[in-house]
Design a protein around this motif. Structure first.
Motif, mmCIF file in Angstrom:
data_model
loop_
_atom_site.group_PDB
_atom_site.id
_atom_site.type_symbol
_atom_site.label_atom_id
_atom_site.label_comp_id
_atom_site.label_asym_id
_atom_site.label_seq_id
_atom_site.Cartn_x
_atom_site.Cartn_y
_atom_site.Cartn_z
ATOM 1 N N TRP A 208 0.815 -1.212 0.000
ATOM 2 C CA TRP A 208 0.000 0.000 0.000
ATOM 3 C C TRP A 208 0.848 1.262 0.000
ATOM 4 C CZ3 TRP A 208 -4.717 0.318 -1.560
ATOM 5 C CH2 TRP A 208 -5.548 -0.799 -1.485
ATOM 6 N N LEU A 209 2.070 1.167 0.538
ATOM 7 C CA LEU A 209 2.974 2.308 0.471
ATOM 8 C C LEU A 209 3.331 2.622 -0.978
ATOM 9 C CD1 LEU A 209 4.845 4.411 1.823
ATOM 10 C CD2 LEU A 209 6.608 2.639 1.893
ATOM 11 N N MET A 210 3.603 1.599 -1.770
ATOM 12 C CA MET A 210 3.932 1.810 -3.176
ATOM 13 C C MET A 210 2.738 2.381 -3.929
ATOM 14 S SD MET A 210 7.046 1.279 -3.523
ATOM 15 C CE MET A 210 8.357 0.602 -2.504
ATOM 16 N N PHE A 211 1.528 1.906 -3.603
ATOM 17 C CA PHE A 211 0.322 2.486 -4.205
ATOM 18 C C PHE A 211 0.232 3.964 -3.863
ATOM 19 C CE2 PHE A 211 -4.064 3.874 -3.920
ATOM 20 C CZ PHE A 211 -4.662 3.351 -5.056
ATOM 21 N N THR A 212 0.450 4.296 -2.598
ATOM 22 C CA THR A 212 0.313 5.683 -2.148
ATOM 23 C C THR A 212 1.399 6.573 -2.737
ATOM 24 O OG1 THR A 212 -0.649 4.882 -0.072
ATOM 25 C CG2 THR A 212 0.154 7.155 -0.118
ATOM 26 N N LEU A 213 2.644 6.085 -2.717
ATOM 27 C CA LEU A 213 3.738 6.882 -3.277
ATOM 28 C C LEU A 213 3.518 7.154 -4.761
ATOM 29 C CD1 LEU A 213 7.023 5.463 -1.682
ATOM 30 C CD2 LEU A 213 6.145 7.794 -1.506
ATOM 31 N N ALA A 214 3.092 6.127 -5.492
ATOM 32 C CA ALA A 214 2.838 6.308 -6.922
ATOM 33 C C ALA A 214 1.732 7.330 -7.137
ATOM 34 C CB ALA A 214 2.465 4.973 -7.566
ATOM 35 N N ALA A 215 0.684 7.266 -6.312
ATOM 36 C CA ALA A 215 -0.416 8.220 -6.439
ATOM 37 C C ALA A 215 0.041 9.636 -6.130
ATOM 38 C CB ALA A 215 -1.564 7.818 -5.502
ATOM 39 N N VAL A 216 0.850 9.793 -5.073
ATOM 40 C CA VAL A 216 1.325 11.130 -4.707
ATOM 41 C C VAL A 216 2.211 11.714 -5.795
ATOM 42 C CG1 VAL A 216 2.799 12.395 -3.095
ATOM 43 C CG2 VAL A 216 1.130 10.759 -2.226
#
Length: 473
Positions: free
Chosen positions: A95-103
């Protein structure tokens, strides 16, 4: 006859750019002069007036600004801070990778997956995380924020629909695709990542540092230049086929490695302190925040990003040469070439002709669903942004009849075109595939293709049922 030739050439442009490594925008420019000048009798001066200078500034300015952020290590600092929050929880990494990519995408960086996949995929290998889950979650994170008000997608769509006399709420254009991509990500995680909730392992700062420096599995920045599948480089980084010319994967974005001695913190070893931000980093943070503010208050994003990038280069001349290499000239050519050709089709009456024929079909909702499905299939092997630029003008006369809610249709179609960028033939998919550390690459590619097939079906259904149908009936 002119209409038939115009459409035939349009299909040929897309087909050639999909199966051959040639920029679709270059073909579009050539087609504009051939179809416009020789066949339609439009003057060269009028054809060149269709060239979208405003979109040129958007793509150039945004990619340059985030190229500077990569070169001076600002993106690396953001990643350092975020990765230290994981604390050994495999589900949190996903989920961190999902969030970082989104940011990163929300801030305007269309290379978000290119920055993260070479880190995320080796971590998946090392800590026994399903590589398909990790790769697709990273891609969905970037795609969820693809229509942030300062991304190339959002600005291009808003300018395009404005030229057709329509108006789209930029907040809805961002929120709706975000929610739908988040829904796909949740379903994916519940399907393939439920076992991660029960696991907790020691992830060290050295692991992340070694991966970013290329020490784990020999990844490093090499995958960023990888090529795969059939297709052209014209679409990179805007969701196209083939390998994207993603410059500088090992530059500033990976330069901010953790440098202080590690200390124990629970079940993860973290750096005592990461590298301290420099003045260049603080100014870059301010520039990215300033770009978001200018977009919200209505200042042209292309002008703002270009001016902010020029300011950052002025105070840090050593960044000029590497930053200029990060500009996605292929994306610039793609956007400008396709928009120019669509201007020719508008001028010679082709768009009005096709729209009139489409409006004669008695089931507009069915036509919309077929368009959503077709756009998804084509975008899975071609340029998502390119197909958006092509399909929206073609749909404008149909929307003008009032049978369909125009804003909902545009948002739904845009989501369908980009959601399939998880395909191994898209730029995001190529980078994920090249970065994956799996025993059988072909098997992993087949898994990506199967998942892409699910998305090709699910995206139009979700868009039709949840976005278009409720506001049309």
């Amino acid at each position: 006859m002119i209409y038939f030739i115009s459409v035939l050439v349009l299909v040929a442009v897309f087909a050639i750019a999909t199966v051959r490594p040639i920029n679709m925008g270059l073909l579009g420019l050539a087609a504009a002069f051939i179809v416009g000048g020789w066949i339609s009798g439009i003057s060269i001066e009028e054809i060149t007036s269709f060239f979208p200078g405003d979109m040129f500034l958007v793509v150039f300015g945004i990619t340059l600004l985030f190229g500077i952020a990569r070169v001076n290590g600002t993106i690396g600092l953001i990643m350092d801070w975020a990765l230290r929050l994981v604390r050994g929880r495999p589900w949190a990494i996903v989920w961190l990778m999902f969030t970082l990519a989104a940011v990163l995408m929300a801030l305007g960086s269309v290379l978000a997956v290119g920055m993260l996949a070479p880190i995320a995929m080796p971590l998946a290998k090392k800590y026994r995380i399903d590589p398909l889950l990790m790769g697709m979650m990273t891609s969905h994170g970037a795609l969820a924020a693809a229509f942030s008000p300062i991304t190339v997608y959002s600005v291009g769509i808003n300018q395009l629909v404005a030229s057709q006399g329509m108006d789209i709420d930029p907040v809805l254009l961002f929120v709706v695709p975000f929610g739908l991509n988040l829904l796909l990500a949740v379903v994916l995680f519940l399907t393939r990542g439920r076992d991660l909730w029960r696991r907790s392992e020691a992830i060290t700062a050295d692991d992340v540092r070694d991966i970013r420096s290329g020490g784990t599995g020999g990844t490093g920045s090499a995958p960023l230049g990888a090529s795969g599948g059939s297709g052209s480089t014209d679409s990179a980084p805007l969701g196209g086929s083939g390998g994207a010319p993603v410059d500088g994967g090992g530059s500033g974005a990976v330069a901010g490695s953790l440098r202080r001695g590690p200390v124990a913190m629970g079940n993860i070893t973290v750096a005592e302190r990461g590298p301290r931000p420099t003045l260049d980093n603080w100014l870059t943070y301010a520039a990215m925040a300033g770009l978001l503010v200018t977009a919200l208050i209505g200042i042209d994003v292309g002008v703002a990003s270009t001016c902010l990038a020029a300011f950052l280069l002025l105070i840090s001349p050593k960044s000029i040469e590497p930053a200029m290499k990060t500009v996605s000239w292929s994306a610039v050519l793609l956007v400008c070439g396709i928009v120019t050709y669509m201007g020719v089709l508008n001028a010679n009456g082709t768009i009005d002709f096709l729209g009139a024929k489409a409006s004669e079909i008695p089931w507009p909702l069915l036509v919309a669903f077929v368009m959503f499905l077709a756009v998804g299939i084509i975008s899975a092997v071609g340029s998502s942004f390119g197909i958006i630029l092509i399909s929206l003008p073609l749909a404008a006369p149909l929307l003008a009849t009032g049978d369909l809610h125009a804003a909902a249709f545009v948002i739904a179609l845009s989501f369908c075109a980009t959601a399939v960028d998880v395909s191994p033939f898209s730029t995001n998919g190529v980078i994920v595939l090249a970065s994956a550390q799996v025993d059988d690459t072909r098997r992993f590619q087949r898994s990506m293709l199967v998942y892409t097939g699910y998305v090709i079906i699910a995206a139009p259904v979700l868009a039709w049922l949840l976005v278009l149908l409720p506001v049309t009936i």
